[in-house]
Enzyme design. Structure first.
Site, PDB file in Angstrom:
ATOM      1  N   HIS A   1       0.855  -1.213   0.238  1.00  0.00           N
ATOM      2  CA  HIS A   1       0.132   0.047   0.045  1.00  0.00           C
ATOM      3  C   HIS A   1       0.765   1.131   0.027  1.00  0.00           C
ATOM      4  CE1 HIS A   1      -3.789  -1.957   0.290  1.00  0.00           C
ATOM      5  NE2 HIS A   1      -3.570  -2.641   1.401  1.00  0.00           N
TER       6      HIS A   1
ATOM      7  N   ARG B   1       6.759  -6.292   3.213  1.00  0.00           N
ATOM      8  CA  ARG B   1       5.493  -6.833   2.826  1.00  0.00           C
ATOM      9  C   ARG B   1       5.474  -6.771   1.158  1.00  0.00           C
ATOM     10  NH1 ARG B   1      -0.592  -5.400   4.731  1.00  0.00           N
ATOM     11  NH2 ARG B   1      -0.059  -3.232   4.007  1.00  0.00           N
TER      12      ARG B   1
ATOM     13  N   ASP C   1      16.084 -11.562  -4.331  1.00  0.00           N
ATOM     14  CA  ASP C   1      17.262 -11.228  -5.092  1.00  0.00           C
ATOM     15  C   ASP C   1      17.895  -9.840  -4.668  1.00  0.00           C
ATOM     16  OD1 ASP C   1      17.707 -13.669  -6.385  1.00  0.00           O
ATOM     17  OD2 ASP C   1      16.855 -12.777  -8.202  1.00  0.00           O
TER      18      ASP C   1
ATOM     19  N   GLU D   1      -6.312 -12.310   6.504  1.00  0.00           N
ATOM     20  CA  GLU D   1      -6.906 -11.116   6.585  1.00  0.00           C
ATOM     21  C   GLU D   1      -8.366 -10.751   5.885  1.00  0.00           C
ATOM     22  OE1 GLU D   1      -4.505  -7.605   5.094  1.00  0.00           O
ATOM     23  OE2 GLU D   1      -3.604  -9.215   3.460  1.00  0.00           O
TER      24      GLU D   1
ATOM     25  N   ASP E   1      -8.548  -5.187   6.822  1.00  0.00           N
ATOM     26  CA  ASP E   1      -9.117  -5.822   5.795  1.00  0.00           C
ATOM     27  C   ASP E   1      -9.868  -7.238   6.232  1.00  0.00           C
ATOM     28  OD1 ASP E   1      -8.287  -5.130   3.151  1.00  0.00           O
ATOM     29  OD2 ASP E   1      -6.251  -5.361   3.784  1.00  0.00           O
TER      30      ASP E   1
END
Length: 261
Positions: free
Chosen positions: A52, A77, A91, A156, A182
């Site tokens: 977000h 996240r 990576d 969520e 959520d």
């Protein structure tokens, strides 16, 4: 001769070694300077938000570099559980990944495979090109890659709560993080993270995850709510965000100095 490097402990390792719950905050601004300020605060962990927040791969790299000198543990996240996205994050040097919106054990299996090299998974091999392996300066990185990566999944939704025990039981899932925002939306009470039904669902998820032998965490900006979740068995919590602290702090200044006259 190149320097042989070691990587810091993962969030999984930190949780296993901790003698108390781990407290952290969100890093959402995308500013390495702000991330460094947060990293030196004394908090246990930071969640760099790629879902977000306005951060891409280059920004996440800079944020990880900014917090690296500090004892805080960064968790990133991902925007999704897409295997290509997860490969890119690993990576560039992400060791601790949180995947949002995991509703089933099958989805959990998929993200586990995405963070593991063949034959156990599908992660593409590019260690010689990547910061994750420090350009092959981490000895035996390919053989030991699972030890250097911890994977957490986010429950969520109503479906996620119902499947929490199965999700937590997937080998390779190192912990579960509950998202009340959520979850509230999924339950039809958008914006009511502390609705009794939402709180009850969070507690059910705690019980299912802990019964599976995995640590469980939660997001809770209200200190009283966070404390209650810690008392209910949360092993790690997020109790604030850089953007929220800045917004509320600026508003406090405005209330004090702009409401006169």
């Amino acid at each position: 001769m190149p320097i042989r490097l070691s990587l810091p402990p993962t969030f999984r390792d930190r949780l296993e070694a901790a003698d108390r719950p781990q407290a952290g905050m969100w890093v959402c601004t995308g500013s390495p300077l702000v991330a460094e300020i947060c990293a030196g605060s004394g908090l246990d962990w930071l969640l760099i938000d790629g879902e977000h927040s306005p951060v891409g791969l280059e920004t996440i790299t800079a944020l990880l570099q900014a917090v690296a000198p500090y004892p805080v543990t960064p968790v990133v996240r991902a925007p999704s559980g897409d295997a290509v996205v997860l490969k890119q994050l690993l990576d560039l040097g992400v060791q601790n990944v949180l995947v949002p919106m995991v509703d089933t054990a099958e989805q959990a299996h998929d993200v586990v495979r995405a963070v593991r090299y063949p034959p156990r998974g599908v992660r593409g091999v590019g260690s010689a090109l990547s910061r994750g392996a420090r350009w092959n300066r981490v000895e035996n990185y390919l053989a030991d890659a699972d030890r250097y990566v911890s994977l957490f999944v986010q429950v969520e939704s109503v479906a996620g709560v119902e499947n929490a025990a199965l999700i937590a039981g997937v080998d390779g899932v190192d912990g579960v993080f509950v998202g009340p925002s959520d979850l509230a939306a999924s339950m039809g009470v958008l914006g009511q993270q502390t609705h009794p039904a939402v709180t009850a669902a969070v507690h059910r998820t705690f019980e299912a995850v802990r019964a599976a032998g995995k640590p469980v965490g939660v997001n809770a900006f209200d200190p009283a709510v966070a404390q209650a979740y810690l008392e209910a068995g949360a092993s790690f919590v997020l109790t604030g965000a850089d953007v929220a602290l800045l917004a509320r702090g600026a508003e406090t200044l405005a209330d004090r100095w702009c409401a006169q006259g």
